[in-house]
Design a protein around this motif. Structure first.
Motif, PDB file in Angstrom:
ATOM      1  N   PRO A   1      -0.980  -2.088 -11.016  1.00  8.60           N
ATOM      2  CA  PRO A   1      -1.317  -1.373  -9.778  1.00  8.60           C
ATOM      3  C   PRO A   1      -2.735  -0.815  -9.826  1.00  8.60           C
ATOM      4  O   PRO A   1      -3.200  -0.329 -10.851  1.00  8.60           O
ATOM      5  CB  PRO A   1      -0.272  -0.252  -9.729  1.00  8.60           C
ATOM      6  N   VAL A   2      -3.414  -0.900  -8.701  1.00  7.04           N
ATOM      7  CA  VAL A   2      -4.777  -0.381  -8.579  1.00  7.04           C
ATOM      8  C   VAL A   2      -4.711   0.965  -7.875  1.00  7.04           C
ATOM      9  O   VAL A   2      -4.131   1.079  -6.792  1.00  7.04           O
ATOM     10  CB  VAL A   2      -5.671  -1.360  -7.789  1.00  7.04           C
ATOM     11  N   ARG A   3      -5.311   1.983  -8.485  1.00  4.18           N
ATOM     12  CA  ARG A   3      -5.317   3.328  -7.909  1.00  4.18           C
ATOM     13  C   ARG A   3      -6.738   3.660  -7.465  1.00  4.18           C
ATOM     14  O   ARG A   3      -7.673   3.661  -8.271  1.00  4.18           O
ATOM     15  CB  ARG A   3      -4.812   4.355  -8.922  1.00  4.18           C
ATOM     16  N   LEU A   4      -6.885   3.939  -6.178  1.00  7.24           N
ATOM     17  CA  LEU A   4      -8.179   4.268  -5.594  1.00  7.24           C
ATOM     18  C   LEU A   4      -8.132   5.704  -5.082  1.00  7.24           C
ATOM     19  O   LEU A   4      -7.188   6.082  -4.375  1.00  7.24           O
ATOM     20  CB  LEU A   4      -8.507   3.308  -4.446  1.00  7.24           C
ATOM     21  N   PRO A   5      -9.129   6.533  -5.417  1.00  7.02           N
ATOM     22  CA  PRO A   5      -9.074   7.952  -5.050  1.00  7.02           C
ATOM     23  C   PRO A   5      -9.217   8.171  -3.547  1.00  7.02           C
ATOM     24  O   PRO A   5     -10.011   7.507  -2.877  1.00  7.02           O
ATOM     25  CB  PRO A   5     -10.258   8.551  -5.813  1.00  7.02           C
ATOM     26  N   LEU A   6      -8.443   9.126  -3.040  1.00  6.83           N
ATOM     27  CA  LEU A   6      -8.541   9.536  -1.642  1.00  6.83           C
ATOM     28  C   LEU A   6      -9.332  10.830  -1.492  1.00  6.83           C
ATOM     29  O   LEU A   6      -9.486  11.338  -0.375  1.00  6.83           O
ATOM     30  CB  LEU A   6      -7.144   9.718  -1.044  1.00  6.83           C
ATOM     31  N   ALA A   7      -9.823  11.367  -2.608  1.00 11.50           N
ATOM     32  CA  ALA A   7     -10.637  12.583  -2.587  1.00 11.50           C
ATOM     33  C   ALA A   7     -11.787  12.405  -3.565  1.00 11.50           C
ATOM     34  O   ALA A   7     -11.711  11.624  -4.511  1.00 11.50           O
ATOM     35  CB  ALA A   7      -9.793  13.803  -2.964  1.00 11.50           C
TER      36      ALA A   7
ATOM     37  N   ASP B   1     -15.464   2.475   0.970  1.00 10.77           N
ATOM     38  CA  ASP B   1     -15.737   3.894   0.771  1.00 10.77           C
ATOM     39  C   ASP B   1     -16.526   4.428   1.963  1.00 10.77           C
ATOM     40  O   ASP B   1     -16.709   3.737   2.976  1.00 10.77           O
ATOM     41  CB  ASP B   1     -16.466   4.127  -0.557  1.00 10.77           C
ATOM     42  N   GLU B   2     -17.030   5.654   1.857  1.00  9.23           N
ATOM     43  CA  GLU B   2     -17.697   6.286   2.994  1.00  9.23           C
ATOM     44  C   GLU B   2     -19.013   5.609   3.357  1.00  9.23           C
ATOM     45  O   GLU B   2     -19.484   5.729   4.486  1.00  9.23           O
ATOM     46  CB  GLU B   2     -17.940   7.767   2.688  1.00  9.23           C
ATOM     47  N   SER B   3     -19.631   4.889   2.408  1.00 14.10           N
ATOM     48  CA  SER B   3     -20.884   4.176   2.685  1.00 14.10           C
ATOM     49  C   SER B   3     -20.647   2.753   3.165  1.00 14.10           C
ATOM     50  O   SER B   3     -21.610   2.009   3.385  1.00 14.10           O
ATOM     51  CB  SER B   3     -21.763   4.151   1.428  1.00 14.10           C
TER      52      SER B   3
ATOM     53  N   LEU C   1      -6.958   7.652   7.302  1.00 10.43           N
ATOM     54  CA  LEU C   1      -8.005   6.695   6.952  1.00 10.43           C
ATOM     55  C   LEU C   1      -8.501   5.979   8.200  1.00 10.43           C
ATOM     56  O   LEU C   1      -7.776   5.851   9.191  1.00 10.43           O
ATOM     57  CB  LEU C   1      -7.483   5.662   5.943  1.00 10.43           C
ATOM     58  N   GLY C   2      -9.724   5.510   8.140  1.00  7.26           N
ATOM     59  CA  GLY C   2     -10.252   4.723   9.238  1.00  7.26           C
ATOM     60  C   GLY C   2      -9.719   3.299   9.186  1.00  7.26           C
ATOM     61  O   GLY C   2      -9.298   2.802   8.136  1.00  7.26           O
TER      62      GLY C   2
ATOM     63  N   LEU D   1       0.843  -1.189   0.000  1.00 13.91           N
ATOM     64  CA  LEU D   1       0.000   0.000   0.000  1.00 13.91           C
ATOM     65  C   LEU D   1       0.880   1.240   0.000  1.00 13.91           C
ATOM     66  O   LEU D   1       1.888   1.299   0.705  1.00 13.91           O
ATOM     67  CB  LEU D   1      -0.911   0.011   1.228  1.00 13.91           C
ATOM     68  N   ALA D   2       0.479   2.233  -0.783  1.00 16.77           N
ATOM     69  CA  ALA D   2       1.218   3.493  -0.842  1.00 16.77           C
ATOM     70  C   ALA D   2       0.247   4.597  -1.231  1.00 16.77           C
ATOM     71  O   ALA D   2      -0.851   4.340  -1.735  1.00 16.77           O
ATOM     72  CB  ALA D   2       2.366   3.409  -1.846  1.00 16.77           C
ATOM     73  N   VAL D   3       0.648   5.841  -0.970  1.00 16.52           N
ATOM     74  CA  VAL D   3      -0.155   7.008  -1.327  1.00 16.52           C
ATOM     75  C   VAL D   3       0.634   7.850  -2.313  1.00 16.52           C
ATOM     76  O   VAL D   3       1.767   8.248  -2.039  1.00 16.52           O
ATOM     77  CB  VAL D   3      -0.524   7.834  -0.081  1.00 16.52           C
ATOM     78  N   GLU D   4       0.020   8.108  -3.482  1.00 15.71           N
ATOM     79  CA  GLU D   4       0.657   8.918  -4.519  1.00 15.71           C
ATOM     80  C   GLU D   4      -0.394   9.824  -5.159  1.00 15.71           C
ATOM     81  O   GLU D   4      -1.413   9.337  -5.661  1.00 15.71           O
ATOM     82  CB  GLU D   4       1.285   8.029  -5.607  1.00 15.71           C
ATOM     83  N   ASP D   5      -0.146  11.131  -5.134  1.00 17.44           N
ATOM     84  CA  ASP D   5      -1.014  12.105  -5.820  1.00 17.44           C
ATOM     85  C   ASP D   5      -2.481  11.926  -5.443  1.00 17.44           C
ATOM     86  O   ASP D   5      -3.365  11.795  -6.304  1.00 17.44           O
ATOM     87  CB  ASP D   5      -0.858  11.984  -7.342  1.00 17.44           C
ATOM     88  N   ASP D   6      -2.767  11.908  -4.148  1.00 16.78           N
ATOM     89  CA  ASP D   6      -4.137  11.778  -3.643  1.00 16.78           C
ATOM     90  C   ASP D   6      -4.809  10.480  -4.083  1.00 16.78           C
ATOM     91  O   ASP D   6      -6.037  10.414  -4.203  1.00 16.78           O
ATOM     92  CB  ASP D   6      -5.000  12.967  -4.085  1.00 16.78           C
TER      93      ASP D   6
END
Length: 312
Positions: free
Chosen positions: A21-27, A54-56, A81-82, A5-10
């Motif tokens: 690689p799977v990119r999931l949005p943080l915004a 996600d939030e739901s 993140l939670g 797991l890593a964080v790149e460009d939100d």
């Protein structure tokens, strides 16, 4: 499954071996909210996995395998993140939760994809036995029985000659060995031809099932399909095949990219893309009641919670 797991460009980047690689949005509206470590009882052992929600509370990605709670929790806290640790009481409860897909859902496969026409594994010894009285079936059975007895007779004769050679070296049994060699060659040719015929019959039967709307397959991974065999509705997945007692289908669509099939009265949830025309042909051909609905998010959340089992 090993993943990083890593964080790149939100974006939350999930790297899996032998997978892009799977990119999931943080915004945004469908952003990553929670990392879920889960476990549930499997066959003889507890199965573990990691899900991104996600939030739901809908699943954006799920990957099986045991992982360090400390590392995942620390990563979640570091990136805002939670984190949740959940132990499901049954496998059904876990599958129901993991089948609730988010609009941003991504599939992650770690095995080779199943063949285009996988072998149908049906419970019960006589599940695929054709109706009695069919001449074609009778002749095929007689051919198989004949080949079986020929192979047994060849084995008995070969063993007899071997024993004679060992117990009475002075006897001349080479003539018998020559005849056995010819018989072995004939049996080999017959076996190859019989195998080719059986494979051809199986492929034609599968194509005929598709053409006759006896099979309904989910698009994409993971593999899942419905098959009707002798009036029995069967569900085949990569792990097993089981019979379903249902007479209704509900084809739903919720948000863009979210859809699926409900089998029976909230009996089984099969998320994913199902071709509407194929579903309609399958239902009409096999006498199943079909309904089509467009659901709001609230209706989708309620419907996918009330089912009794699911295939994520």
């Amino acid at each position: 499954m090993t993943l990083a797991l890593a964080v790149e460009d939100d974006d939350l980047v999930v790297e899996v071996p032998e997978h892009p690689p799977v990119r999931l949005p943080l915004a945004g509206p469908d952003r990553v909210s929670t990392l879920l470590l889960f476990g549930y009882p499997g066959r003889g052992r507890t199965r573990y996995g990691l899900a991104v929600l996600d939030e739901s509370g809908l699943v954006m990605m799920e990957a099986p395998g045991s992982r360090s709670r400390r590392q995942v929790e620390a990563f979640a806290q570091e990136n805002g993140l939670g984190f949740e640790l959940r132990r499901f009481a049954t496998g059904e409860e876990a599958r129901i939760a993991l089948a609730r897909r988010s609009p941003g859902w991504h599939v992650v496969t770690w095995r080779r994809p199943p063949p285009a026409l996988p072998r149908l594994r049906v419970p019960g010894v006589r599940s695929l036995r054709p109706p009695m009285g069919s001449p074609k079936v009778w002749w095929r059975e007689q051919l198989l029985y004949g080949l079986m007895w020929l192979v047994l007779a060849y084995g008995v004769a070969f063993a007899t000659l071997v024993v004679l050679n060992m117990t009475a070296p002075g006897r001349d049994v080479t003539r018998g060995m020559g005849l056995l060699g010819i018989a072995a060659l004939v049996l080999a040719v017959v076996t190859v031809i019989g195998a080719a015929v059986v494979v051809g019959i199986g492929r034609r039967r599968t194509r005929r099932q598709i053409a006759d709307a006896r099979e309904l397959q989910r698009r994409g991974d993971p593999h899942c399909r419905l098959v009707v065999v002798h009036g029995r509705l069967l569900l085949e997945t990569a792990r097993r095949t089981r019979e379903i007692d249902a007479s209704r289908l509900l084809l739903y669509s919720a948000e863009p990219g979210v859809g699926g099939l409900i089998v029976g009265e909230s009996l089984l949830h099969l998320p994913g893309h199902w071709d509407p025309e194929e579903v309609e042909r399958f239902a009409v051909r096999n006498g199943l009641e079909l309904r089509t609905r467009a659901l709001s998010r609230e209706e989708y959340l309620d419907l996918t919670t009330r089912v009794r089992d699911a295939v994520p």
